[in-house]
Design a protein around this motif. Structure first.
Motif, mmCIF file in Angstrom:
data_model
loop_
_atom_site.group_PDB
_atom_site.id
_atom_site.type_symbol
_atom_site.label_atom_id
_atom_site.label_comp_id
_atom_site.label_asym_id
_atom_site.label_seq_id
_atom_site.Cartn_x
_atom_site.Cartn_y
_atom_site.Cartn_z
ATOM 1 N N PRO A 1 1.162 -1.314 -0.350
ATOM 2 C CA PRO A 1 -0.129 0.186 -0.038
ATOM 3 C C PRO A 1 1.144 0.868 -0.128
ATOM 4 O O PRO A 1 1.236 2.191 -0.682
ATOM 5 C CB PRO A 1 -1.127 -0.058 1.260
ATOM 6 N N THR A 2 1.562 0.844 0.718
ATOM 7 C CA THR A 2 2.888 2.456 0.479
ATOM 8 C C THR A 2 4.035 1.949 0.926
ATOM 9 O O THR A 2 5.060 0.833 1.524
ATOM 10 C CB THR A 2 2.190 3.104 1.893
ATOM 11 N N ILE A 3 5.092 2.845 0.258
ATOM 12 C CA ILE A 3 5.897 2.369 0.200
ATOM 13 C C ILE A 3 7.341 3.296 1.027
ATOM 14 O O ILE A 3 6.973 4.843 0.684
ATOM 15 C CB ILE A 3 6.658 2.398 -0.905
ATOM 16 N N GLY A 4 8.062 3.268 2.160
ATOM 17 C CA GLY A 4 8.877 4.362 2.652
ATOM 18 C C GLY A 4 9.689 4.748 2.541
ATOM 19 O O GLY A 4 10.361 4.537 1.390
ATOM 20 N N GLU A 5 10.145 5.837 2.475
ATOM 21 C CA GLU A 5 11.399 6.469 2.567
ATOM 22 C C GLU A 5 13.161 5.458 2.512
ATOM 23 O O GLU A 5 13.364 5.364 1.700
ATOM 24 C CB GLU A 5 12.106 7.799 3.733
ATOM 25 N N GLY A 6 13.323 5.159 2.998
ATOM 26 C CA GLY A 6 13.992 3.389 2.486
ATOM 27 C C GLY A 6 14.111 2.862 1.542
ATOM 28 O O GLY A 6 14.721 2.130 1.108
ATOM 29 N N GLU A 7 12.722 2.664 1.466
ATOM 30 C CA GLU A 7 12.661 1.603 -0.176
ATOM 31 C C GLU A 7 12.232 2.170 -1.265
ATOM 32 O O GLU A 7 12.236 1.376 -2.628
ATOM 33 C CB GLU A 7 11.518 0.654 0.500
ATOM 34 N N ARG A 8 11.807 3.230 -0.922
ATOM 35 C CA ARG A 8 11.251 3.935 -2.812
ATOM 36 C C ARG A 8 12.282 3.941 -3.532
ATOM 37 O O ARG A 8 11.728 3.126 -5.142
ATOM 38 C CB ARG A 8 11.099 5.431 -2.169
ATOM 39 N N ASN A 9 13.186 3.887 -3.808
ATOM 40 C CA ASN A 9 13.804 3.673 -4.535
ATOM 41 C C ASN A 9 14.679 2.889 -5.165
ATOM 42 O O ASN A 9 13.972 2.185 -6.287
ATOM 43 C CB ASN A 9 15.644 4.866 -4.090
ATOM 44 N N ARG A 10 14.796 2.098 -4.451
ATOM 45 C CA ARG A 10 15.107 0.330 -4.699
ATOM 46 C C ARG A 10 13.623 -0.736 -5.602
ATOM 47 O O ARG A 10 13.520 -1.398 -6.980
ATOM 48 C CB ARG A 10 15.455 -0.168 -4.119
ATOM 49 N N TRP A 11 12.998 -0.020 -4.724
ATOM 50 C CA TRP A 11 11.153 -0.928 -5.334
ATOM 51 C C TRP A 11 10.987 -0.164 -6.640
ATOM 52 O O TRP A 11 10.737 -1.004 -7.685
ATOM 53 C CB TRP A 11 9.757 -0.155 -4.277
ATOM 54 N N LEU A 12 10.594 0.960 -6.877
ATOM 55 C CA LEU A 12 10.632 2.157 -8.432
ATOM 56 C C LEU A 12 11.888 1.269 -9.113
ATOM 57 O O LEU A 12 11.477 0.792 -10.502
ATOM 58 C CB LEU A 12 10.756 3.670 -8.111
ATOM 59 N N THR A 13 13.150 1.409 -9.084
ATOM 60 C CA THR A 13 13.980 0.186 -9.897
ATOM 61 C C THR A 13 13.917 -1.234 -9.765
ATOM 62 O O THR A 13 13.539 -1.211 -11.402
ATOM 63 C CB THR A 13 15.682 1.061 -9.308
ATOM 64 N N SER A 14 13.206 -1.074 -9.113
ATOM 65 C CA SER A 14 12.650 -3.606 -9.529
ATOM 66 C C SER A 14 12.138 -2.834 -10.397
ATOM 67 O O SER A 14 12.043 -3.765 -11.204
ATOM 68 C CB SER A 14 11.973 -4.016 -7.875
ATOM 69 N N LEU A 15 10.430 -2.635 -10.269
ATOM 70 C CA LEU A 15 9.297 -2.261 -11.226
ATOM 71 C C LEU A 15 9.566 -2.174 -12.062
ATOM 72 O O LEU A 15 9.274 -2.533 -13.943
ATOM 73 C CB LEU A 15 8.361 -1.397 -10.308
ATOM 74 N N ALA A 16 10.320 -0.468 -12.244
ATOM 75 C CA ALA A 16 11.209 -0.117 -13.737
ATOM 76 C C ALA A 16 12.014 -1.378 -14.429
ATOM 77 O O ALA A 16 11.394 -1.953 -15.803
ATOM 78 C CB ALA A 16 12.005 0.804 -13.303
ATOM 79 N N GLY A 17 13.100 -2.303 -13.851
ATOM 80 C CA GLY A 17 13.723 -3.221 -14.430
ATOM 81 C C GLY A 17 12.334 -4.028 -15.104
ATOM 82 O O GLY A 17 13.268 -4.975 -16.277
ATOM 83 N N THR A 18 10.782 -4.783 -14.525
ATOM 84 C CA THR A 18 10.576 -5.511 -15.008
ATOM 85 C C THR A 18 10.059 -5.527 -16.003
ATOM 86 O O THR A 18 9.536 -5.963 -17.250
ATOM 87 C CB THR A 18 9.100 -5.848 -13.576
ATOM 88 N N LEU A 19 9.604 -3.762 -16.083
ATOM 89 C CA LEU A 19 8.711 -2.800 -17.329
ATOM 90 C C LEU A 19 9.392 -3.672 -18.470
ATOM 91 O O LEU A 19 9.355 -3.106 -19.308
ATOM 92 C CB LEU A 19 8.330 -1.764 -17.016
ATOM 93 N N ARG A 20 11.280 -2.960 -18.482
ATOM 94 C CA ARG A 20 12.469 -2.944 -18.950
ATOM 95 C C ARG A 20 12.360 -4.800 -19.834
ATOM 96 O O ARG A 20 12.637 -5.008 -21.064
ATOM 97 C CB ARG A 20 13.399 -2.435 -18.845
ATOM 98 N N ARG A 21 12.274 -5.574 -19.120
ATOM 99 C CA ARG A 21 12.644 -7.037 -19.327
ATOM 100 C C ARG A 21 11.615 -7.082 -20.339
ATOM 101 O O ARG A 21 11.677 -7.794 -21.438
ATOM 102 C CB ARG A 21 12.206 -7.817 -18.145
ATOM 103 N N ARG A 22 10.038 -6.319 -20.143
ATOM 104 C CA ARG A 22 8.962 -6.647 -20.194
ATOM 105 C C ARG A 22 8.707 -5.737 -22.139
ATOM 106 O O ARG A 22 7.850 -5.492 -22.433
ATOM 107 C CB ARG A 22 7.603 -6.429 -20.110
#
Length: 195
Positions: free
Chosen positions: A110-131
């Motif tokens: 539901p929410t992503i805090g300060e310590g996780e935002r960059n890693r979480w968004l980078t992971s999602l971006a990687g999934t999008l790029r792989r596709r």
């Protein structure tokens, strides 16, 4: 249960990991590197214990992070020790974890805090790029998820940096493309800090 405890339980039930290049993280974790068949998924085997494969990013020594420097374990440097094959007992566990994850991979937190935002968004971006998504498509998705999930949201420059960085990588092969049986991949078993 910490990652090292989860790994010790698995080794007690099956067999110890074979000697293989092992990186130690600044946070007290360990990365065991193996050769594995191409169908090994990236999964969480237990809290603090992940099997990284299928396009997951790998951090190698002598990288640095906020927690400290990565370095090779004594006697387990990649230049001195050959990569061991992934233990036979780990592959079925990985496939089982993929079929029955603790949380559905389709559910977003539901929410992503300060310590996780960059890693979480980078992971999602990687999934999008792989596709096969392009940099502008990745950035558009990151903007939406950043606004709806991240507290506080990352600034626009950071989102653009993530999209640009991830877009440098080639997309994955199409799902229907055959994978040669002889192709093998290097993967790692990641054990999180026990502290």
């Amino acid at each position: 249960m910490a990652g090292d405890e989860a790994l010790a339980d698995l080794e007690a039930t099956h067999e110890p990991l074979p000697p293989t290049p092992t990186g130690l993280t600044g946070g007290g974790g360990a990365h065991y590197h193996f050769i594995a068949p191409p169908d090994v998924p990236t999964v969480t085997l237990a809290p603090g214990l992940e099997l990284k494969a299928a396009g997951a990013q790998v951090v190698l020594p002598p990288s640095r992070s906020a927690a400290g420097r990565y370095f090779w374990d004594t006697g387990a440097h990649i230049a001195d020790l050959p990569l061991a094959p992934l233990p036979d007992w780990l592959l079925p566990l990985a496939h089982q974890a993929r079929r029955h994850p603790g949380q559905s991979s389709k559910e977003l937190p539901p929410t992503i805090g300060e310590g996780e935002r960059n890693r979480w968004l980078t992971s999602l971006a990687g999934t999008l790029r792989r596709r096969g998504c392009t940099e502008p498509e990745i950035l558009a998705c990151l903007r939406i998820l950043n606004a709806s999930r991240c507290r506080p949201p990352l600034d626009e420059r950071e989102l653009a940096k993530i999209a640009r960085s991830v877009a440098r990588y080639a997309p994955a092969r199409p799902p229907d493309a055959p994978v040669p049986r002889s192709r093998r991949r290097i993967i790692r078993l990641e054990v999180a800090d026990a502290r």
